[in-house]
Design a protein around this motif. Sequence first.
Motif, PDB file in Angstrom:
ATOM      1  N   GLY A  59       0.917  -1.222   0.035  1.00 18.11           N
ATOM      2  CA  GLY A  59      -0.024  -0.086  -0.048  1.00 18.11           C
ATOM      3  C   GLY A  59       0.815   1.293   0.023  1.00 18.11           C
ATOM      4  N   GLY A  60       2.034   1.178  -0.581  1.00 18.02           N
ATOM      5  CA  GLY A  60       2.902   2.415  -0.718  1.00 18.02           C
ATOM      6  C   GLY A  60       3.610   2.559   0.432  1.00 18.02           C
ATOM      7  N   GLY A  61       3.564   1.817   1.584  1.00 19.25           N
ATOM      8  CA  GLY A  61       4.542   1.770   2.684  1.00 19.25           C
ATOM      9  C   GLY A  61       5.463   0.629   2.705  1.00 19.25           C
ATOM     10  N   LEU A  62       6.551   1.003   3.281  1.00 20.17           N
ATOM     11  CA  LEU A  62       7.633  -0.063   3.554  1.00 20.17           C
ATOM     12  C   LEU A  62       7.730  -0.335   5.198  1.00 20.17           C
ATOM     13  CD1 LEU A  62      11.100  -0.162   1.859  1.00 20.17           C
ATOM     14  CD2 LEU A  62      10.960   0.002   4.261  1.00 20.17           C
ATOM     15  N   HIS A  63       7.830  -1.348   5.361  1.00 21.44           N
ATOM     16  CA  HIS A  63       8.339  -1.909   6.850  1.00 21.44           C
ATOM     17  C   HIS A  63       9.588  -2.717   6.982  1.00 21.44           C
ATOM     18  CE1 HIS A  63       4.092  -0.750   7.992  1.00 21.44           C
ATOM     19  NE2 HIS A  63       4.861  -0.120   8.729  1.00 21.44           N
ATOM     20  N   ALA A  64      10.612  -2.418   7.661  1.00 15.67           N
ATOM     21  CA  ALA A  64      11.697  -3.389   7.832  1.00 15.67           C
ATOM     22  C   ALA A  64      12.114  -3.175   9.287  1.00 15.67           C
ATOM     23  CB  ALA A  64      13.021  -2.601   6.952  1.00 15.67           C
ATOM     24  N   HIS A  65      12.921  -4.441   9.469  1.00  9.34           N
ATOM     25  CA  HIS A  65      13.384  -4.759  10.794  1.00  9.34           C
ATOM     26  C   HIS A  65      14.629  -5.369  10.687  1.00  9.34           C
ATOM     27  CE1 HIS A  65      12.568  -6.875  14.966  1.00  9.34           C
ATOM     28  NE2 HIS A  65      12.876  -5.517  15.080  1.00  9.34           N
ATOM     29  N   ALA A  66      15.743  -5.042  11.605  1.00 14.35           N
ATOM     30  CA  ALA A  66      17.239  -5.607  11.761  1.00 14.35           C
ATOM     31  C   ALA A  66      17.334  -5.908  13.096  1.00 14.35           C
ATOM     32  CB  ALA A  66      18.461  -4.717  11.082  1.00 14.35           C
ATOM     33  N   GLY A  67      16.476  -6.526  13.898  1.00 15.17           N
ATOM     34  CA  GLY A  67      16.730  -6.865  15.208  1.00 15.17           C
ATOM     35  C   GLY A  67      16.130  -5.950  16.273  1.00 15.17           C
ATOM     36  N   GLY A  68      16.229  -4.428  15.767  1.00 13.69           N
ATOM     37  CA  GLY A  68      15.978  -3.624  16.904  1.00 13.69           C
ATOM     38  C   GLY A  68      14.695  -2.707  16.586  1.00 13.69           C
ATOM     39  N   ASN A  69      14.687  -1.566  16.258  1.00 10.12           N
ATOM     40  CA  ASN A  69      13.797  -0.710  15.881  1.00 10.12           C
ATOM     41  C   ASN A  69      12.896  -1.001  14.678  1.00 10.12           C
ATOM     42  OD1 ASN A  69      13.416   1.273  18.483  1.00 10.12           O
ATOM     43  ND2 ASN A  69      15.413   1.819  17.902  1.00 10.12           N
ATOM     44  N   LEU A  70      11.796  -0.837  14.696  1.00  5.30           N
ATOM     45  CA  LEU A  70      11.153  -1.044  13.339  1.00  5.30           C
ATOM     46  C   LEU A  70      11.569   0.115  12.676  1.00  5.30           C
ATOM     47  CD1 LEU A  70       9.166  -2.830  11.712  1.00  5.30           C
ATOM     48  CD2 LEU A  70       7.316  -1.097  12.498  1.00  5.30           C
ATOM     49  N   ILE A  71      11.749   0.079  11.164  1.00  4.66           N
ATOM     50  CA  ILE A  71      11.931   1.050  10.186  1.00  4.66           C
ATOM     51  C   ILE A  71      10.703   1.171   9.453  1.00  4.66           C
ATOM     52  CG2 ILE A  71      13.161   1.795   8.252  1.00  4.66           C
ATOM     53  CD1 ILE A  71      15.549   0.137   9.498  1.00  4.66           C
ATOM     54  N   ALA A  73       8.561   3.719   6.073  1.00  4.98           N
ATOM     55  CA  ALA A  73       8.697   4.811   5.232  1.00  4.98           C
ATOM     56  C   ALA A  73       7.878   4.533   4.092  1.00  4.98           C
ATOM     57  CB  ALA A  73       9.990   4.480   4.726  1.00  4.98           C
ATOM     58  N   GLN A  74       7.632   5.722   3.398  1.00  5.96           N
ATOM     59  CA  GLN A  74       6.840   5.663   2.172  1.00  5.96           C
ATOM     60  C   GLN A  74       7.614   5.134   0.865  1.00  5.96           C
ATOM     61  OE1 GLN A  74       3.443   6.339   1.826  1.00  5.96           O
ATOM     62  NE2 GLN A  74       3.631   6.252   4.377  1.00  5.96           N
ATOM     63  N   VAL A  75       7.058   4.424   0.042  1.00  8.71           N
ATOM     64  CA  VAL A  75       7.919   3.915  -1.085  1.00  8.71           C
ATOM     65  C   VAL A  75       7.170   3.666  -2.328  1.00  8.71           C
ATOM     66  CG1 VAL A  75       7.286   1.463  -0.586  1.00  8.71           C
ATOM     67  CG2 VAL A  75       9.681   1.953  -1.431  1.00  8.71           C
ATOM     68  N   SER A  76       7.856   4.104  -3.460  1.00  3.79           N
ATOM     69  CA  SER A  76       7.363   3.912  -4.676  1.00  3.79           C
ATOM     70  C   SER A  76       8.503   3.346  -5.615  1.00  3.79           C
ATOM     71  CB  SER A  76       6.882   5.059  -5.394  1.00  3.79           C
ATOM     72  OG  SER A  76       8.075   6.063  -5.471  1.00  3.79           O
ATOM     73  N   VAL A  77       8.038   2.599  -6.804  1.00  2.00           N
ATOM     74  CA  VAL A  77       8.981   1.902  -7.591  1.00  2.00           C
ATOM     75  C   VAL A  77       9.286   2.824  -8.878  1.00  2.00           C
ATOM     76  CG1 VAL A  77       9.570  -0.129  -8.672  1.00  2.00           C
ATOM     77  CG2 VAL A  77       8.413  -0.434  -6.644  1.00  2.00           C
ATOM     78  N   GLU A  78      10.407   3.081  -9.143  1.00  2.00           N
ATOM     79  CA  GLU A  78      10.720   4.141 -10.505  1.00  2.00           C
ATOM     80  C   GLU A  78      11.697   3.283 -11.351  1.00  2.00           C
ATOM     81  OE1 GLU A  78      11.424   7.962  -9.840  1.00  2.00           O
ATOM     82  OE2 GLU A  78       9.602   8.553  -8.901  1.00  2.00           O
ATOM     83  N   GLY A  79      11.420   2.445 -12.262  1.00  8.44           N
ATOM     84  CA  GLY A  79      12.272   1.665 -12.947  1.00  8.44           C
ATOM     85  C   GLY A  79      12.926   0.615 -12.129  1.00  8.44           C
ATOM     86  N   HIS A  88      11.454   6.804   8.871  1.00  6.80           N
ATOM     87  CA  HIS A  88      11.413   6.984  10.496  1.00  6.80           C
ATOM     88  C   HIS A  88      11.633   5.800  11.045  1.00  6.80           C
ATOM     89  CE1 HIS A  88       7.094   7.221   9.219  1.00  6.80           C
ATOM     90  NE2 HIS A  88       7.054   6.367  10.210  1.00  6.80           N
ATOM     91  N   THR A  89      11.913   5.683  12.353  1.00  2.00           N
ATOM     92  CA  THR A  89      12.104   4.376  13.266  1.00  2.00           C
ATOM     93  C   THR A  89      11.403   4.828  14.414  1.00  2.00           C
ATOM     94  OG1 THR A  89      14.196   5.058  14.351  1.00  2.00           O
ATOM     95  CG2 THR A  89      14.357   3.946  12.046  1.00  2.00           C
ATOM     96  N   THR A 159      -8.443   7.939  18.226  1.00  2.51           N
ATOM     97  CA  THR A 159      -7.984   8.619  17.333  1.00  2.51           C
ATOM     98  C   THR A 159      -7.069   7.291  16.350  1.00  2.51           C
ATOM     99  OG1 THR A 159      -5.769   9.080  18.375  1.00  2.51           O
ATOM    100  CG2 THR A 159      -7.628  10.853  18.228  1.00  2.51           C
ATOM    101  N   PRO A 160      -6.919   7.653  15.106  1.00  3.98           N
ATOM    102  CA  PRO A 160      -6.263   6.542  14.486  1.00  3.98           C
ATOM    103  C   PRO A 160      -4.721   6.323  14.663  1.00  3.98           C
ATOM    104  CG  PRO A 160      -7.392   8.170  12.929  1.00  3.98           C
ATOM    105  CD  PRO A 160      -7.312   8.975  14.533  1.00  3.98           C
ATOM    106  N   VAL A 161      -4.460   5.126  14.664  1.00  2.37           N
ATOM    107  CA  VAL A 161      -3.077   4.854  14.978  1.00  2.37           C
ATOM    108  C   VAL A 161      -1.887   5.948  14.114  1.00  2.37           C
ATOM    109  CG1 VAL A 161      -1.191   3.164  14.946  1.00  2.37           C
ATOM    110  CG2 VAL A 161      -3.415   2.480  15.411  1.00  2.37           C
ATOM    111  N   PRO A 162      -1.153   6.824  14.891  1.00  2.00           N
ATOM    112  CA  PRO A 162      -0.401   7.790  14.247  1.00  2.00           C
ATOM    113  C   PRO A 162       0.793   7.002  13.284  1.00  2.00           C
ATOM    114  CG  PRO A 162      -0.514   8.165  16.645  1.00  2.00           C
ATOM    115  CD  PRO A 162      -1.211   6.693  16.507  1.00  2.00           C
ATOM    116  N   ALA A 163       0.995   7.352  12.254  1.00  2.00           N
ATOM    117  CA  ALA A 163       1.728   6.696  11.188  1.00  2.00           C
ATOM    118  C   ALA A 163       3.139   7.075  11.274  1.00  2.00           C
ATOM    119  CB  ALA A 163       1.341   7.212   9.896  1.00  2.00           C
ATOM    120  N   ARG A 164       3.828   7.878  12.169  1.00  2.00           N
ATOM    121  CA  ARG A 164       4.945   8.380  12.172  1.00  2.00           C
ATOM    122  C   ARG A 164       5.872   7.170  12.712  1.00  2.00           C
ATOM    123  NH1 ARG A 164       2.318  11.175  15.599  1.00  2.00           N
ATOM    124  NH2 ARG A 164       3.042  11.299  17.779  1.00  2.00           N
ATOM    125  N   VAL A 165       5.231   6.674  14.073  1.00  2.00           N
ATOM    126  CA  VAL A 165       6.150   5.657  14.662  1.00  2.00           C
ATOM    127  C   VAL A 165       4.973   4.622  14.755  1.00  2.00           C
ATOM    128  CG1 VAL A 165       7.209   5.137  16.745  1.00  2.00           C
ATOM    129  CG2 VAL A 165       7.318   7.456  15.644  1.00  2.00           C
TER     130      VAL A 165
END
Length: 252
Positions: A59-71, A73-79, A88-89, A159-165
């Motif tokens: 849905g245009g969002g990216l979630h990533a994790h390397a053992g600590g804080n969740l990362i 972001a917004q993401v799109s594909v260009e080529g 943000h984390t 209120t909706p779940v804040p998207a920033r964190v």
Amino acid sequence: MNTLTSIFVMGVVAAGTAAVVPGAADCLEDRAFESVAVTQDGQPRPLLPGTVIRLRIAGGGLHAHAGGNLIAAQVSVEGTHLVVTDLHTADASYGAEQRAQDSWLAEFLGAGPAWTRHDDELLLRVDGTEIRMAGRPESDRPLTETYWLLESSSQPGSTPVPARVPAHLVFQDDELYGTLSCNWLSGRAVVADSTVAVDGLGTTKRACQQEDIMLEIAIFGVLRGEVAFDLDGDRLDLTGPDGRRLHLRAPF
């Protein structure tokens, strides 16, 4: 507080053998990937013991994790590149080595990796650094040892779940811990067949924005006493004693 040792990142494909697929955004959409190799200038890049990088784009969002804080972001594909913005984390207090690893992954993703995919394998590349990944099977997620990301609350007026964190929960070894968007929580949580007994929840005491406070009230309104849980694939519903609910999803 225990840490959930898992990470998500997309990848796994040999450079030069994978072709860019038409409909690029579709072939990356709503797929979970986990790392099988990370290299820098052709040599294995050291990661903390037990690290698996995990990642999902949906849905245009990216979630990533390397053992600590969740990362997140917004993401799109260009080529042949990912365009990553608003990265943000979460802000949990991990050790210096884990924070450095989280920062490295965030910088890698923020640089807009080149990507190639072949079948169920994906490669992400920034300069001489490559993360090779394989698609993660879309099987049912267990309640324990899964990173549950909060999507919504059924409490009236909340209120909706804040998207920033992103707010998240992890059940592990008769313990519950996670983020409440602003503060961290931890407490005891004993899992039975269809319920989890929650008590002794406590949080850090940061000064939070009003929407964060409202979210914390909604979460604490559910996580008390005997809490019923319902698992459906990568979805989790938690229902408190008075019928209020939290709706969560495993991002990877």
